[in-house]
Design a protein around this motif. Structure first.
Motif, mmCIF file in Angstrom:
data_model
loop_
_atom_site.group_PDB
_atom_site.id
_atom_site.type_symbol
_atom_site.label_atom_id
_atom_site.label_comp_id
_atom_site.label_asym_id
_atom_site.label_seq_id
_atom_site.Cartn_x
_atom_site.Cartn_y
_atom_site.Cartn_z
ATOM 1 N N GLY A 31 3.002 13.364 8.535
ATOM 2 C CA GLY A 31 2.137 13.339 9.701
ATOM 3 C C GLY A 31 0.660 13.440 9.364
ATOM 4 N N GLY A 32 -0.149 12.907 10.250
ATOM 5 C CA GLY A 32 -1.594 12.973 10.101
ATOM 6 C C GLY A 32 -2.243 12.145 11.193
ATOM 7 N N GLU A 33 -3.527 12.333 11.391
ATOM 8 C CA GLU A 33 -4.215 11.567 12.421
ATOM 9 C C GLU A 33 -4.334 10.100 12.016
ATOM 10 N N ALA A 34 -4.664 9.262 12.984
ATOM 11 C CA ALA A 34 -4.875 7.846 12.687
ATOM 12 C C ALA A 34 -5.976 7.704 11.646
ATOM 13 N N GLY A 35 -5.703 6.932 10.594
ATOM 14 C CA GLY A 35 -6.693 6.737 9.540
ATOM 15 C C GLY A 35 -6.651 7.781 8.453
ATOM 16 N N ALA A 36 -5.705 8.719 8.518
ATOM 17 C CA ALA A 36 -5.644 9.788 7.523
ATOM 18 C C ALA A 36 -5.164 9.300 6.159
ATOM 19 N N GLY A 37 -4.515 8.137 6.124
ATOM 20 C CA GLY A 37 -4.038 7.600 4.853
ATOM 21 C C GLY A 37 -2.551 7.795 4.627
ATOM 22 N N LYS A 38 -1.790 7.906 5.710
ATOM 23 C CA LYS A 38 -0.341 8.076 5.578
ATOM 24 C C LYS A 38 0.291 6.860 4.905
ATOM 25 N N SER A 39 -0.105 5.675 5.372
ATOM 26 C CA SER A 39 0.455 4.450 4.788
ATOM 27 C C SER A 39 0.043 4.293 3.335
ATOM 28 N N ALA A 40 -1.213 4.611 3.039
ATOM 29 C CA ALA A 40 -1.669 4.515 1.646
ATOM 30 C C ALA A 40 -0.869 5.437 0.752
ATOM 31 N N LEU A 41 -0.562 6.619 1.255
ATOM 32 C CA LEU A 41 0.219 7.587 0.484
ATOM 33 C C LEU A 41 1.624 7.064 0.202
ATOM 34 N N VAL A 42 2.330 6.621 1.247
ATOM 35 C CA VAL A 42 3.713 6.196 1.041
ATOM 36 C C VAL A 42 3.785 4.885 0.261
ATOM 37 N N GLU A 43 2.796 4.013 0.433
ATOM 38 C CA GLU A 43 2.788 2.774 -0.348
ATOM 39 C C GLU A 43 2.584 3.066 -1.831
ATOM 40 N N HIS A 44 1.685 3.995 -2.128
ATOM 41 C CA HIS A 44 1.456 4.387 -3.518
ATOM 42 C C HIS A 44 2.722 5.004 -4.112
ATOM 43 N N PHE A 45 3.350 5.869 -3.339
ATOM 44 C CA PHE A 45 4.582 6.503 -3.814
ATOM 45 C C PHE A 45 5.697 5.481 -3.998
ATOM 46 N N ALA A 46 5.836 4.564 -3.028
ATOM 47 C CA ALA A 46 6.900 3.567 -3.102
ATOM 48 C C ALA A 46 6.750 2.659 -4.316
ATOM 49 N N GLN A 47 5.502 2.364 -4.671
ATOM 50 C CA GLN A 47 5.269 1.503 -5.834
ATOM 51 C C GLN A 47 5.848 2.121 -7.099
ATOM 52 N N HIS A 48 5.678 3.416 -7.249
ATOM 53 C CA HIS A 48 6.220 4.098 -8.429
ATOM 54 C C HIS A 48 7.722 4.360 -8.284
ATOM 55 N N ALA A 49 8.176 4.639 -7.050
ATOM 56 C CA ALA A 49 9.584 4.935 -6.831
ATOM 57 C C ALA A 49 10.469 3.717 -7.058
ATOM 58 N N SER A 50 9.905 2.518 -6.922
ATOM 59 C CA SER A 50 10.694 1.294 -7.061
ATOM 60 C C SER A 50 11.274 1.128 -8.464
ATOM 61 N N ARG A 51 10.772 1.900 -9.422
ATOM 62 C CA ARG A 51 11.314 1.824 -10.784
ATOM 63 C C ARG A 51 12.696 2.451 -10.871
ATOM 64 N N SER A 52 12.984 3.390 -9.959
ATOM 65 C CA SER A 52 14.262 4.103 -10.036
ATOM 66 C C SER A 52 15.089 3.998 -8.766
ATOM 67 N N ALA A 53 14.517 3.480 -7.687
ATOM 68 C CA ALA A 53 15.234 3.434 -6.412
ATOM 69 C C ALA A 53 14.971 2.106 -5.711
ATOM 70 N N ARG A 54 15.898 1.697 -4.878
ATOM 71 C CA ARG A 54 15.653 0.532 -4.022
ATOM 72 C C ARG A 54 14.819 1.012 -2.837
#
Length: 268
Positions: A31-54
């Motif tokens: 959670g966070g306010e609009a523009g807080a960077g929630k999508s940026a956070l999960v996109e960054h995490f997903a990029q690294h997680a894709s090495r071990s998870a679908r």
């Protein structure tokens, strides 16, 4: 723009994903306010997680009429595109939920499921989150659901979901505003005064980024449009008040605020 002051959240997500693969699944509400960077956070995490998870994505949209199970259908479409993935054609809602639960459970591969902007979801999607959330510990899945915590009123349906899904297999991750130190770092090489940028934006990453990308005497069109979009659902009186207070720099004495807003007292 660099992803600053998010290391603690990334480490927490990394730990949850590891646990989902070795012990028990988890659902985390980001959670966070609009523009807080929630999508940026999960996109960054997903990029690294894709090495071990679908990695599977589902998005909710700010439509006048929400798509029924829109993000869930996107997730199932992503799974169906994989070799041996499940097919959802002709399945009832209950069958679809059960099929997804089976697909996210052992012996199937570790999964990261991301549901973006859950505050715009329809009732059926909330039911899906409840269904999976109550069984998440029996899966090999980390489910992340992002939402704007400043846009869910006490009566919002998401409040019920958040209140029901608690305990050791559920987590809350808040994405806060940036500190002055972070704004100073981002301002290096620009003509902007970081203290002013911080005071104007409150450390909101979206507004910080947009202000730093244009000349000092320019208001970015993206900022203008974002603010106007937030005001559209408000009443005419509320928009007038917002326009008035936007002209008042910093703090305003209570007597002056009362005098200026007197004509709106009692209106919608």
């Amino acid at each position: 723009m660099d992803l600053l002051e998010r290391q603690a959240q990334l480490e927490e997500l990394t730990r949850y994903l590891h646990d989902a693969g070795t012990r028990a699944g988890k659902i985390a509400f980001v959670g966070g306010e609009a523009g807080a960077g929630k999508s940026a956070l999960v996109e960054h995490f997903a990029q690294h997680a894709s090495r071990s998870a679908r990695v599977l994505w589902g998005h909710c949209d700010a439509l006048q009429t929400s798509r029924v199970l829109g993000p869930v259908n996107e997730v199932i479409a992503g799974l169906s595109a994989l070799p041996g993935g499940p097919q959802a054609a002709g399945l009832s809602r209950e069958q679809l939920f059960s099929r997804l639960f089976e697909t996210l459970s052992a012996p199937n591969p570790l999964s990261l499921v991301i549901l973006e902007d859950l505050h715009w979801a329809d009732e059926a999607t909330f039911d899906f989150v409840r269904f999976i959330g109550r069984r998440i510990q029996r899966t090999r899945c980390l489910m992340l659901a992002t939402y704007r915590d400043d846009e869910i009123a006490p009566s919002h349906l998401l409040r019920g979901v958040l209140g029901e899904l608690t305990g050791q297999h559920s987590a809350r991750i808040r994405v806060p505003a940036l500190s002055l130190t972070a704004v100073e770092q981002l301002s290096l090489g620009t003509q902007r005064n970081p203290q002013t940028v911080y005071e104007v934006t409150g450390g909101n990453p979206f507004f910080v980024r947009e202000l730093l990308s244009v000349p000092t005497d320019t208001v970015p069109e993206t900022v203008r449009d974002a603010v106007l979009a937030r005001l559209l659902p408000c009443s005419a009186a509320a928009r007038e008040v917002a326009e008035l207070v936007s002209l008042l720099p910093g703090r305003t004495d209570l007597w002056l605020a009362r005098a200026l807003l007197a004509r709106w007292i009692g209106r919608g």
